[in-house]
Motif scaffolding. Sequence first.
Motif, PDB file in Angstrom:
ATOM      1  N   MET A 113      42.229  36.656  42.971  1.00  0.00           N
ATOM      2  CA  MET A 113      43.037  36.533  41.643  1.00  0.00           C
ATOM      3  C   MET A 113      43.450  35.238  41.235  1.00  0.00           C
ATOM      4  SD  MET A 113      45.077  38.653  40.161  1.00  0.00           S
ATOM      5  CE  MET A 113      45.800  39.875  41.302  1.00  0.00           C
ATOM      6  N   ALA A 114      43.111  35.610  39.658  1.00  0.00           N
ATOM      7  CA  ALA A 114      43.098  34.341  38.417  1.00  0.00           C
ATOM      8  C   ALA A 114      44.306  35.109  37.586  1.00  0.00           C
ATOM      9  CB  ALA A 114      41.617  34.171  38.059  1.00  0.00           C
ATOM     10  N   LEU A 115      44.457  33.927  36.862  1.00  0.00           N
ATOM     11  CA  LEU A 115      45.850  33.780  35.925  1.00  0.00           C
ATOM     12  C   LEU A 115      44.952  33.103  35.234  1.00  0.00           C
ATOM     13  CD1 LEU A 115      49.259  34.177  35.403  1.00  0.00           C
ATOM     14  CD2 LEU A 115      49.392  32.505  36.023  1.00  0.00           C
ATOM     15  N   SER A 116      45.355  34.063  33.842  1.00  0.00           N
ATOM     16  CA  SER A 116      44.600  33.628  32.594  1.00  0.00           C
ATOM     17  C   SER A 116      45.392  32.665  31.853  1.00  0.00           C
ATOM     18  CB  SER A 116      43.767  34.316  31.649  1.00  0.00           C
ATOM     19  OG  SER A 116      44.338  35.593  30.976  1.00  0.00           O
ATOM     20  N   LEU A 117      45.617  32.241  30.748  1.00  0.00           N
ATOM     21  CA  LEU A 117      46.269  31.639  29.814  1.00  0.00           C
ATOM     22  C   LEU A 117      46.516  32.784  28.649  1.00  0.00           C
ATOM     23  CD1 LEU A 117      44.412  27.942  29.124  1.00  0.00           C
ATOM     24  CD2 LEU A 117      46.414  28.481  30.727  1.00  0.00           C
ATOM     25  N   ASN A 118      45.883  33.572  28.838  1.00  0.00           N
ATOM     26  CA  ASN A 118      46.239  34.442  27.889  1.00  0.00           C
ATOM     27  C   ASN A 118      46.982  35.467  27.806  1.00  0.00           C
ATOM     28  OD1 ASN A 118      44.480  35.988  29.595  1.00  0.00           O
ATOM     29  ND2 ASN A 118      43.246  36.504  27.431  1.00  0.00           N
ATOM     30  N   ALA A 119      47.906  35.325  29.758  1.00  0.00           N
ATOM     31  CA  ALA A 119      48.982  35.854  30.252  1.00  0.00           C
ATOM     32  C   ALA A 119      48.617  37.549  30.347  1.00  0.00           C
ATOM     33  CB  ALA A 119      49.906  36.473  28.872  1.00  0.00           C
ATOM     34  N   GLU A 120      47.243  37.035  31.395  1.00  0.00           N
ATOM     35  CA  GLU A 120      46.436  38.371  32.162  1.00  0.00           C
ATOM     36  C   GLU A 120      45.891  38.019  33.424  1.00  0.00           C
ATOM     37  OE1 GLU A 120      43.985  40.590  28.491  1.00  0.00           O
ATOM     38  OE2 GLU A 120      42.953  39.559  30.596  1.00  0.00           O
ATOM     39  N   LEU A 121      46.696  39.479  34.164  1.00  0.00           N
ATOM     40  CA  LEU A 121      45.837  38.906  36.031  1.00  0.00           C
ATOM     41  C   LEU A 121      44.689  39.069  35.483  1.00  0.00           C
ATOM     42  CD1 LEU A 121      48.927  39.789  38.167  1.00  0.00           C
ATOM     43  CD2 LEU A 121      47.964  37.792  38.055  1.00  0.00           C
ATOM     44  N   HIS A 122      43.226  38.972  36.499  1.00  0.00           N
ATOM     45  CA  HIS A 122      42.320  38.711  36.638  1.00  0.00           C
ATOM     46  C   HIS A 122      41.929  38.973  37.922  1.00  0.00           C
ATOM     47  CE1 HIS A 122      41.120  38.600  32.244  1.00  0.00           C
ATOM     48  NE2 HIS A 122      42.392  37.908  32.427  1.00  0.00           N
ATOM     49  N   LEU A 123      41.588  40.600  38.719  1.00  0.00           N
ATOM     50  CA  LEU A 123      40.974  40.776  40.256  1.00  0.00           C
ATOM     51  C   LEU A 123      39.648  40.467  40.436  1.00  0.00           C
ATOM     52  CD1 LEU A 123      41.625  40.719  43.313  1.00  0.00           C
ATOM     53  CD2 LEU A 123      42.329  43.526  42.721  1.00  0.00           C
ATOM     54  N   PHE A 124      39.649  39.662  41.090  1.00  0.00           N
ATOM     55  CA  PHE A 124      37.375  39.294  41.135  1.00  0.00           C
ATOM     56  C   PHE A 124      37.091  39.604  42.101  1.00  0.00           C
ATOM     57  CE2 PHE A 124      39.045  36.348  37.490  1.00  0.00           C
ATOM     58  CZ  PHE A 124      37.255  36.378  36.735  1.00  0.00           C
ATOM     59  N   ASP A 125      35.756  40.697  42.138  1.00  0.00           N
ATOM     60  CA  ASP A 125      34.573  40.715  43.209  1.00  0.00           C
ATOM     61  C   ASP A 125      34.601  39.478  44.577  1.00  0.00           C
ATOM     62  OD1 ASP A 125      32.831  41.465  45.418  1.00  0.00           O
ATOM     63  OD2 ASP A 125      33.521  43.084  45.311  1.00  0.00           O
ATOM     64  N   ALA A 132      52.148  32.935  43.078  1.00  0.00           N
ATOM     65  CA  ALA A 132      52.227  32.957  45.340  1.00  0.00           C
ATOM     66  C   ALA A 132      50.979  34.091  45.309  1.00  0.00           C
ATOM     67  CB  ALA A 132      52.896  32.292  45.364  1.00  0.00           C
ATOM     68  N   GLN A 133      50.980  34.459  46.413  1.00  0.00           N
ATOM     69  CA  GLN A 133      50.638  35.734  47.428  1.00  0.00           C
ATOM     70  C   GLN A 133      51.554  35.674  48.257  1.00  0.00           C
ATOM     71  OE1 GLN A 133      46.600  35.674  48.701  1.00  0.00           O
ATOM     72  NE2 GLN A 133      46.856  37.880  49.063  1.00  0.00           N
ATOM     73  N   GLU A 134      51.907  37.150  49.189  1.00  0.00           N
ATOM     74  CA  GLU A 134      52.106  37.358  49.999  1.00  0.00           C
ATOM     75  C   GLU A 134      51.478  38.472  50.932  1.00  0.00           C
ATOM     76  OE1 GLU A 134      53.923  39.438  51.847  1.00  0.00           O
ATOM     77  OE2 GLU A 134      54.457  37.611  52.908  1.00  0.00           O
ATOM     78  N   SER A 135      51.406  37.988  51.339  1.00  0.00           N
ATOM     79  CA  SER A 135      50.071  39.239  52.321  1.00  0.00           C
ATOM     80  C   SER A 135      50.478  40.249  52.866  1.00  0.00           C
ATOM     81  CB  SER A 135      48.969  38.351  53.274  1.00  0.00           C
ATOM     82  OG  SER A 135      48.288  38.084  52.461  1.00  0.00           O
ATOM     83  N   ASN A 136      51.440  39.753  53.795  1.00  0.00           N
ATOM     84  CA  ASN A 136      52.502  41.278  54.421  1.00  0.00           C
ATOM     85  C   ASN A 136      52.622  42.922  53.654  1.00  0.00           C
ATOM     86  OD1 ASN A 136      51.228  40.123  56.532  1.00  0.00           O
ATOM     87  ND2 ASN A 136      53.414  38.576  56.830  1.00  0.00           N
ATOM     88  N   ARG A 137      52.729  41.850  52.461  1.00  0.00           N
ATOM     89  CA  ARG A 137      54.361  42.637  51.739  1.00  0.00           C
ATOM     90  C   ARG A 137      53.165  43.456  50.666  1.00  0.00           C
ATOM     91  NH1 ARG A 137      59.221  43.763  51.570  1.00  0.00           N
ATOM     92  NH2 ARG A 137      60.886  43.671  52.508  1.00  0.00           N
ATOM     93  N   GLY A 138      51.963  43.054  50.277  1.00  0.00           N
ATOM     94  CA  GLY A 138      51.102  42.998  49.576  1.00  0.00           C
ATOM     95  C   GLY A 138      51.332  42.836  47.836  1.00  0.00           C
ATOM     96  N   LEU A 139      51.847  41.397  47.695  1.00  0.00           N
ATOM     97  CA  LEU A 139      52.836  41.148  46.692  1.00  0.00           C
ATOM     98  C   LEU A 139      52.388  39.852  46.005  1.00  0.00           C
ATOM     99  CD1 LEU A 139      56.224  41.374  46.762  1.00  0.00           C
ATOM    100  CD2 LEU A 139      54.217  42.928  45.948  1.00  0.00           C
TER     101      LEU A 139
END
Length: 124
Positions: free
Chosen positions: A1-13, A35-42
């Motif tokens: 997961m990446a956060l871009s400066l143009n207010a987008e979340l990008h999920l990469f393989d 931030a990531q919370e793996s147990n809740r998937g958030l």
Amino acid sequence: MALSLNAELHLFDGQTLKNKQFRKLPYPHENVCLAQESNRGLYAVGSKSHVVLVDQKTLNYETKIISTYQGIRSLSFTHDILTIGTGSGVLLFYDVRAKKYLQSKKTKRQVTMKVAKGWVVSKL
């Protein structure tokens, strides 16, 4: 997961480094922390005045949290508690399960911690 400066979340393989999915964020100003919370998937994304909780699989918005202080600069999960750090030196604590900020049992006011000159001052 990446956060871009143009207010987008990008999920990469992770193997191919190709963009699998992206999501435009609802608050475009100063999206600077993730931030990531793996147990809740958030994922939690902090902007100038809001935190958005995003489902890891669908990238749908789960919760939009209004900050009581401007300038969110850091986010951290400890189980069901999201710690929100602001640019003004105040820490806020949000209970993801209860969907509200932590409150003092004694005063019923929001629990915060403020950084003072060389010390952390607890305010209950």
